[in-house]
Scaffold this motif. Structure first.
Motif, mmCIF file in Angstrom:
data_model
loop_
_atom_site.group_PDB
_atom_site.id
_atom_site.type_symbol
_atom_site.label_atom_id
_atom_site.label_comp_id
_atom_site.label_asym_id
_atom_site.label_seq_id
_atom_site.Cartn_x
_atom_site.Cartn_y
_atom_site.Cartn_z
ATOM 1 N N ALA A 1 -8.184 14.671 12.339
ATOM 2 C CA ALA A 1 -7.859 14.931 10.936
ATOM 3 C C ALA A 1 -8.831 14.209 10.012
ATOM 4 C CB ALA A 1 -6.426 14.506 10.645
ATOM 5 N N VAL A 2 -9.134 12.964 10.312
ATOM 6 C CA VAL A 2 -10.055 12.186 9.480
ATOM 7 C C VAL A 2 -11.451 12.815 9.482
ATOM 8 C CG1 VAL A 2 -11.228 9.960 9.263
ATOM 9 C CG2 VAL A 2 -8.781 10.028 9.705
ATOM 10 N N ARG A 3 -11.815 13.432 10.596
ATOM 11 C CA ARG A 3 -13.132 14.079 10.672
ATOM 12 C C ARG A 3 -13.155 15.436 9.954
ATOM 13 N NH1 ARG A 3 -13.075 12.191 16.237
ATOM 14 N NH2 ARG A 3 -12.646 14.321 16.981
ATOM 15 N N GLY A 4 -12.018 15.851 9.416
ATOM 16 C CA GLY A 4 -11.970 17.111 8.682
ATOM 17 C C GLY A 4 -11.949 18.337 9.567
ATOM 18 N N LEU B 1 -7.202 9.175 2.283
ATOM 19 C CA LEU B 1 -6.514 10.415 1.934
ATOM 20 C C LEU B 1 -7.097 11.532 2.784
ATOM 21 C CD1 LEU B 1 -6.480 10.185 -1.980
ATOM 22 C CD2 LEU B 1 -4.789 9.302 -0.357
ATOM 23 N N LEU B 2 -6.253 12.194 3.550
ATOM 24 C CA LEU B 2 -6.737 13.308 4.354
ATOM 25 C C LEU B 2 -7.082 14.493 3.458
ATOM 26 C CD1 LEU B 2 -4.373 13.181 7.456
ATOM 27 C CD2 LEU B 2 -6.740 12.388 7.275
ATOM 28 N N PRO B 3 -7.997 15.339 3.915
ATOM 29 C CA PRO B 3 -8.505 16.393 3.037
ATOM 30 C C PRO B 3 -7.691 17.679 3.063
ATOM 31 C CG PRO B 3 -9.700 16.428 5.103
ATOM 32 C CD PRO B 3 -8.723 15.272 5.199
ATOM 33 N N THR B 4 -7.940 18.515 2.075
ATOM 34 C CA THR B 4 -7.561 19.919 2.126
ATOM 35 C C THR B 4 -8.850 20.664 2.461
ATOM 36 O OG1 THR B 4 -5.890 19.597 0.418
ATOM 37 C CG2 THR B 4 -6.595 21.862 0.849
ATOM 38 N N ILE B 5 -9.022 21.017 3.719
ATOM 39 C CA ILE B 5 -10.277 21.652 4.120
ATOM 40 C C ILE B 5 -10.247 23.138 3.759
ATOM 41 C CG2 ILE B 5 -10.616 19.948 5.954
ATOM 42 C CD1 ILE B 5 -9.877 22.164 7.975
ATOM 43 N N ASN B 6 -11.405 23.763 3.863
ATOM 44 C CA ASN B 6 -11.571 25.210 3.618
ATOM 45 C C ASN B 6 -11.300 25.612 2.179
ATOM 46 O OD1 ASN B 6 -11.974 25.426 6.424
ATOM 47 N ND2 ASN B 6 -9.807 25.783 6.790
ATOM 48 N N VAL C 1 -8.375 17.012 -2.958
ATOM 49 C CA VAL C 1 -9.113 16.248 -1.940
ATOM 50 C C VAL C 1 -9.878 17.232 -1.055
ATOM 51 C CG1 VAL C 1 -8.984 14.331 -0.310
ATOM 52 C CG2 VAL C 1 -7.144 14.644 -1.964
ATOM 53 N N PRO C 2 -10.781 17.987 -1.642
ATOM 54 C CA PRO C 2 -11.399 19.092 -0.919
ATOM 55 C C PRO C 2 -12.345 18.663 0.197
ATOM 56 C CG PRO C 2 -12.447 18.802 -3.046
ATOM 57 C CD PRO C 2 -11.269 17.870 -3.023
ATOM 58 N N HIS C 3 -12.264 19.368 1.317
ATOM 59 C CA HIS C 3 -13.259 19.377 2.381
ATOM 60 C C HIS C 3 -13.280 18.160 3.298
ATOM 61 C CE1 HIS C 3 -14.450 22.878 0.236
ATOM 62 N NE2 HIS C 3 -14.948 22.208 -0.783
ATOM 63 N N GLU C 4 -13.267 16.946 2.755
ATOM 64 C CA GLU C 4 -13.395 15.788 3.641
ATOM 65 C C GLU C 4 -12.493 14.645 3.185
ATOM 66 O OE1 GLU C 4 -17.376 13.684 1.753
ATOM 67 O OE2 GLU C 4 -17.613 15.219 3.313
ATOM 68 N N ALA C 5 -12.141 13.780 4.150
ATOM 69 C CA ALA C 5 -11.266 12.640 3.854
ATOM 70 C C ALA C 5 -11.927 11.720 2.838
ATOM 71 C CB ALA C 5 -10.952 11.876 5.136
ATOM 72 N N ARG C 6 -11.084 10.997 2.113
ATOM 73 C CA ARG C 6 -11.576 10.144 1.033
ATOM 74 C C ARG C 6 -11.027 8.728 1.198
ATOM 75 N NH1 ARG C 6 -9.490 12.056 -4.597
ATOM 76 N NH2 ARG C 6 -10.829 13.821 -4.042
#
Length: 422
Positions: free
Chosen positions: A31-34, A372-377, A390-395
């Motif tokens: 998850a952290v790696r997106g 913060l985990l991302p919202t990918i895609n 939090v787009p694309h990648e963890a912050r």
């Protein structure tokens, strides 16, 4: 009835199995790696454009230390053994021993939306192909919603109350909320609470596809060549959720028991809000969702200005995501632009009754680590304004107070407030 003790309740550990990994640790690392855990379904054969799903990778019950071939044959509802495994992981993570002092004071609440339908399917096939004497005598226990918690108790030794909160896709939050209230009031000192789902059966996949709930990946879709792109909450091209399997369980403890057993608090369950829509069996009701969020914040003794992060229900359906954002805007007003919002379903898909509990564990781990985990895609949707998804990648960002949303079929809503403990 005795007077409630009004105790504070803390999360001391958790376990999970998701499309990102068969354990919480593996799920968190990916998850952290997106990354996303989606692929074409392999659990069954089904002809539909909604054949991109989330399967637990490398899930092999035979590799578990408590499973033999007889156990696997008799307990053929997959949610039973999965619950046992995740409860075992959660207790180990919490470091909570089961002894004469803790076992009678430990409850287990594990919800599911669909329960053991795979066992029923096997029984129907055996009846049709081999006759009535080949229907398993274990069929009925395999279908019982409370049996996964009961089997976990047999494995792990706890003897407190066990039952299965049935709140559809909000079941995990209902379980955590109910368990927290039980500990607060003094009915138990500890609880395993969460949800489980193993829904990847042809009838379930096709049922969701035919009600246009799940994403259909055609040759014109950006996930056609890459299934990892199929779930895209809040994105302009969201078209439905990815159906997934999984389980999540958090371990809760009363405050005064932490020092007694040397337990580490990871977060406090600060507030619970729940309501029903009285509206429609699938379409959300903004009025009652707003009320649920506000009641969770009020129950926590907070104001809307205190919330620093939202873990969204975020299923990736066109209307569901839009209504959730509208409700958050109604609650937080213009301040919503300053609150990060992320959707774990962009990586995990929708695990139905397990979703909220998995979200809770990921949210709390994120608060522990300052991530913060991302919202990918994510591709911006002008209708949803320029909110921080939090787009694309963890912050890297530290938050202390988080809202975690969960809504389900039948118009059931349950939201939780967690306070991180460093």
């Amino acid at each position: 009835m005795k007077v409630p003790k009004n105790r504070r309740v803390y999360v001391i550990g958790y376990g999970a199995a998701t499309p990102l990994g068969a354990t919480f640790v593996k799920s968190w690392e990916r998850a952290v790696r997106g990354e996303a855990g989606f692929r074409k379904v392999t659990r069954c054969e089904v002809r539909t454009l909604s054949d991109v799903v989330g399967e637990i990778p490398d899930w092999d019950p035979r590799a578990l230390d408590f499973v033999d071939e007889k156990e696997l044959y008799n307990w053929n509802a997959a949610f039973v053994i999965l619950t046992m495994a995740v409860c075992q992981e959660a207790l180990r993570h919490a470091g909570l021993p089961m002894d004469s002092g803790t076992a009678p004071r430990t409850a287990c609440l594990v919800g599911s939306a669909l329960n053991g339908l795979d066992a029923f399917r096997i029984a129907v096939n055996r009846l049709e192909q081999k006759g009535p004497r080949h229907v398993s005598p274990y069929l009925l226990p395999n279908l019982c919603a409370n049996v996964p918690a009961g089997k976990a108790g047999i494995l792990l030794g706890f003897t407190g109350p066990i039952f299965s909160p049935q709140g559809a896709c909000a079941s995990g939050n209902h379980a955590i909320g109910l368990a927290a209230r039980m500990i607060r009031d003094g009915d138990c000192d500890f609880a395993l609470a969460g949800g489980v789902e193993m829904p990847l059966l042809p009838e379930i996949i096709l049922g969701f596809a035919n009600m246009t709930a799940t994403v259909k990946v055609s040759s014109r879709d950006r996930a056609w060549q890459n299934p990892a792109l199929a779930s895209r909450p809040f994105s302009i091209d969201r078209k439905g959720f990815v159906l997934s399997e999984g389980a999540g369980v958090v371990v809760l403890a009363a405050e005064e028991k932490l020092a007694t057993y040397g337990l580490r608090p990871r977060a406090e369950v600060l507030g619970v809000g729940w309501a029903s829509d009285a509206w429609h069996f699938t379409e959300p009701n903004p009025e009652t969702i707003v009320r649920t969020i506000r009641e969770a914040i009020e129950d926590a003794g907070l104001g809307v200005a205190d919330i620093q992060y939202v873990n969204a229900h975020g299923t990736s359906t066109p209307k569901g995501d839009r209504v959730e954002v509208e409700c958050l805007k109604e609650v937080f007003g213009t301040r919503l632009k300053d609150i990060p919002i992320s959707a774990n379903k962009s990586q995990i898909g929708h695990t139905l009754g397990a979703a909220a509990a998995i979200d809770a564990a990921l949210t709390i781990e994120g608060m522990q680590r300052g991530i913060l985990l991302p919202t990918i895609n994510y591709l911006p949707d002008p209708e949803l304004e320029a909110y921080d998804f939090v787009p694309h990648e963890a912050r890297r960002q530290q938050v202390e107070l988080a809202l975690s949303n969960a809504f389900g079929f039948g118009g059931t809503n349950c939201c939780l407030i967690f306070r991180g403990v460093s």
